[in-house]
Scaffold this active site. Structure first.
Site, PDB file in Angstrom:
ATOM      1  CB  SER A 179      19.703  -7.363 -17.661  1.00  0.00           C
ATOM      2  OG  SER A 179      20.116  -8.674 -17.430  1.00  0.00           O
ATOM      3  CG  HIS A 180      17.682  -9.625 -14.336  1.00  0.00           C
ATOM      4  ND1 HIS A 180      18.896  -9.044 -14.579  1.00  0.00           N
ATOM      5  CD2 HIS A 180      17.408  -9.408 -13.029  1.00  0.00           C
ATOM      6  CE1 HIS A 180      19.355  -8.498 -13.456  1.00  0.00           C
ATOM      7  NE2 HIS A 180      18.474  -8.706 -12.516  1.00  0.00           N
ATOM      8  CG  ASP A 238      18.457 -12.312 -19.047  1.00  0.00           C
ATOM      9  OD1 ASP A 238      18.791 -12.855 -20.121  1.00  0.00           O
ATOM     10  OD2 ASP A 238      19.156 -11.431 -18.500  1.00  0.00           O
ATOM     11  CG  ASP A 247      20.241  -8.880 -21.534  1.00  0.00           C
ATOM     12  OD1 ASP A 247      19.849  -9.727 -20.701  1.00  0.00           O
ATOM     13  OD2 ASP A 247      21.350  -8.323 -21.464  1.00  0.00           O
ATOM     14  CG  ASP A 304      22.885 -11.238 -20.043  1.00  0.00           C
ATOM     15  OD1 ASP A 304      21.756 -11.475 -19.551  1.00  0.00           O
ATOM     16  OD2 ASP A 304      23.581 -10.257 -19.679  1.00  0.00           O
ATOM     17  NE  ARG A 305      21.117 -11.350 -15.533  1.00  0.00           N
ATOM     18  CZ  ARG A 305      21.655 -10.909 -14.395  1.00  0.00           C
ATOM     19  NH1 ARG A 305      21.690 -11.704 -13.341  1.00  0.00           N
ATOM     20  NH2 ARG A 305      22.142  -9.691 -14.294  1.00  0.00           N
ATOM     21  CE  LYS A 333      24.904 -11.548 -16.936  1.00  0.00           C
ATOM     22  NZ  LYS A 333      25.856 -10.464 -16.626  1.00  0.00           N
TER      23      LYS A 333
END
Length: 643
Positions: free
Chosen positions: A164-165, A362, A364, A366-367, A471
């Protein structure tokens, strides 16, 4: 054996090899020795002995560890085999449908993808989809599972490779081209499994996977399965030497399914009209994560904007040495471009023209972070405003309007006021997108009430709807552009800005002053002791006066899922004041190094909407630090990140 095989009389079959062999077609009589006959070749499965590796328990959404751990002997293989065994035991037939694999492009992704394909073939998977270059954003994975056909090829699930982030690549003390021993790699890596609905594996499945990791004795792999070129789209058919088996690997467009879905959700022509206004400029920062190709596809190819609209949009396996987390601290380049500092305060930009709109993603995809000209939109306010303006988005309007909204418990109550005003069902859940997924699937999977169309969000810069079960960062950006387009239909009138829109919302609903302080990389044992102490003090804190506040209730948040009845305990320490203010403490499950303590501060003001958040929340921050004994337990009161 084949359908054309016929046994005549007494038949004895001998096979002294180490693999199963195909009995040929035709009449078989007497003794048939298959020992030296052709076998499966590239598709021959091998069972490799292994033993359990401690600590392979998935967090809120997958197993996250240091890259060097995943690269260790059998680490990835153990977890993947445990997952295959649990998925199969859950009723999935691997010979039906497709297995999807993709990730954010961080270091070790390419090797991991090849290993998973070899193991998938050994476990009976017949069709594998891989995102081109191994890339696929987390929301795109969900979209592909749900949208890509034909029906008989639809994905039964997906492995997503990302953290992710969190940072990617080797330790910054070692250059990218220098020797990469296992000890060099201390940045996070994560593997997660998403199910046939496109959402993260539910607790029942992740618990089964973890249980399998504690007792695993072997894993299956086709050692001779060829290395698949994932750089260009197309199908590679891998056939067994005896012709009895075939596995098809299809490299698919990373962007197609997701972008086509987004085009069905939003009015792209209206957004393009906004982007084409001479008084409107924007920049999208992918932070060298996976969303770069999606940004180029949408903003350059679909909307016809210039290439410089897309910033840092070439994916790098180490995020170009950065930390692909879209907040005021780590998206430093974008934040400065938009005229702000790491605390959201305006900076002197001289004569430079600041863009009208800025957004970041981010690693991946999703944010999201939303910015206006010298103006930061908090994730909590972003969620509330998207909900308030949902009818400007065709996806919601065409379905009769938004029905329900949900937020994670630490997220501010800004959306609660919108829900009350517009009569939406409202849910407060633990942190973790799977809880939202249950609400989205209440009718379809569980036979309960239909809460869709549905919007949900988390204060950690995650926003989305029921179009996918993750998300979706770029969805949130397009939602904001749709809203801005809806209030700027007359190009002859002055531009209604992001700041105008937010302040109009505050004037109607009041303002939830809000901030989150992250204390990253702290000693996990000491952070746990701090949380345990606050948990033990909950009863005695209730009713206590601290500073100018009186504590109405102090507890440890427990969630009873209204859809499946499952119970999630210890989801965060809540200190709720009589005036509606809140203090929340959580230990984050997404930290890659040590532990991360997150402290959330919220105070509602119905009329005083123009103060600085730091001024409005100063007293409550002091109370929170004192109640937690932060300095005593973790040695500092200075956060790593403030949002």
């Amino acid at each position: 054996m084949t359908k054309g095989t016929k046994f005549v009389g007494d038949v004895s079959i001998v096979n002294n090899s180490d693999e199963a062999k195909l009995v040929p077609a035709g009449e078989i009589t007497g003794e048939l020795d298959l020992t030296d006959s052709i076998g499966l070749g590239d598709l021959k499965p091998t069972e490799v002995s292994t033993s359990p590796i401690e600590g392979q328990k998935p967090g809120t959404s997958g197993l996250r560890k240091k890259t060097k751990e995943f690269m260790g002997e059998n680490y990835l293989q153990n977890f993947v085999q445990a997952a295959f065994d649990a998925i199969k035991a859950n009723g999935t037939n691997f010979s039906d449908g497709s297995l999807l694999i993709g990730g954010d492009g961080r270091f070790f992704n390419s090797q991991a993808i090849q290993i998973i394909m070899k193991m998938a073939a050994a476990n009976g998977v017949k069709r594998i989809w891989v995102g081109q270059d191994g890339l696929m954003s987390t929301p795109a994975v969900s979209a592909t599972i749900r949208e890509r056909g034909p029906v008989w090829q639809k994905a039964f699930g997906a492995f997503i490779l990302t953290a992710s982030h969190n940072p990617g690549g080797p330790d910054e003390d070692f250059g990218y081209d220098q020797i990469r021993s296992l000890q060099d790699f201390c940045c996070p890596f994560k593997i997660k499994y998403n199910c046939e609905n496109g959402g993260p594996a539910p607790d029942k499945l992740t618990e089964a996977i973890y249980s399998n990791t504690t007792s695993i004795k072997s894993y299956k792999i086709c050692k001779d399965f060829p290395t698949i070129d994932v750089t260009s789209c197309g199908v590679t058919s891998v056939k067994s030497a005896d012709g009895s088996e075939e596995v098809n690997v299809e490299v698919i467009s990373s962007t197609e399914s997701h972008v086509e879905l987004l085009k069905s959700i939003f009015d792209f022509s209206a957004i393009k009209a906004l982007l084409d206004r001479p008084d409107f400029t924007m920049v999208y920062d992918a932070m060298h994560g996976v969303n770069g190709p999606y940004a180029k596809k949408i903003f350059v190819e679909e909307f016809g904007q210039s290439e410089d609209t897309c910033m840092n949009c070439t994916p790098k396996d180490d995020f170009n040495g950065g930390h692909a987390d879209p907040n005021l601290t780590y998206a430093k380049e974008l934040v400065e471009l938009m005229g702000l500092d790491r605390k959201g305060m305006t900076i002197d930009t001289g004569d430079r023209k600041v863009p009208s709109f800025g957004a970041a993603a981010d690693g991946d995809g999703d944010r999201n972070m939303i910015l206006g000209t010298k103006f930061f939109v908090s994730p909590s306010d972003s969620l509330a405003i998207i909900a308030a303006y949902a009818d400007t988005i065709p996806f919601f309007k065409a379905q009769g309007g938004l029905k329900a909204v949900a937020r994670s418990m630490p997220t501010s109550g800004a959306v609660d006021r919108v829900a009350k005003d517009l009569s939406f069902d409202l849910f407060e859940t633990p942190t973790g997108w799977k809880y939202f997924g249950n609400l989205m699937d209440s009718k379809e999977i569980f036979g309960g009430k239909d809460y869709t169309p549905f919007i949900c969000g988390e204060e950690s810069f995650g926003t989305g709807s029921d179009h996918v079960r993750e998300k979706d960062g770029i969805w949130a950006v397009l939602a904001w552009l749709s809203i801005l387009a809806s209030v700027n239909t007359d190009a002859s009138q002055p531009l209604v800005t992001v700041e105008d829109l937010v302040k109009k919302h505050w004037s109607k609903y009041g303002r939830n002053y809000y901030c989150r302080w992250d204390f990253e990389g702290v000693d996990k044992a000491k952070a746990t002791d701090m949380m345990d102490k606050m948990r033990a003090d909950s009863e005695s804190n209730t009713g206590k006066t601290v500073g100018s506040y009186k504590i109405a209730k102090s507890d440890d948040f427990t969630y009873v899922d209204p859809v499946d009845g499952s119970i999630a305990k210890k989801q965060g320490i809540r200190i709720l004041m009589e005036d509606g203010s809140r203090i929340i403490f959580r230990l984050s499950g997404t930290a890659g190094s040590g532990a991360t303590v997150r402290m959330y501060i919220e105070q509602y003001e119905p009329e005083k909407i123009d103060s600085l958040a730091s001024d409005a929340l100063g007293g409550l921050v002091r109370v929170a630090l004192d109640l937690s004994n932060m300095k005593e337990f973790i040695g500092t009161e200075e956060p790593t990140v403030i949002t």
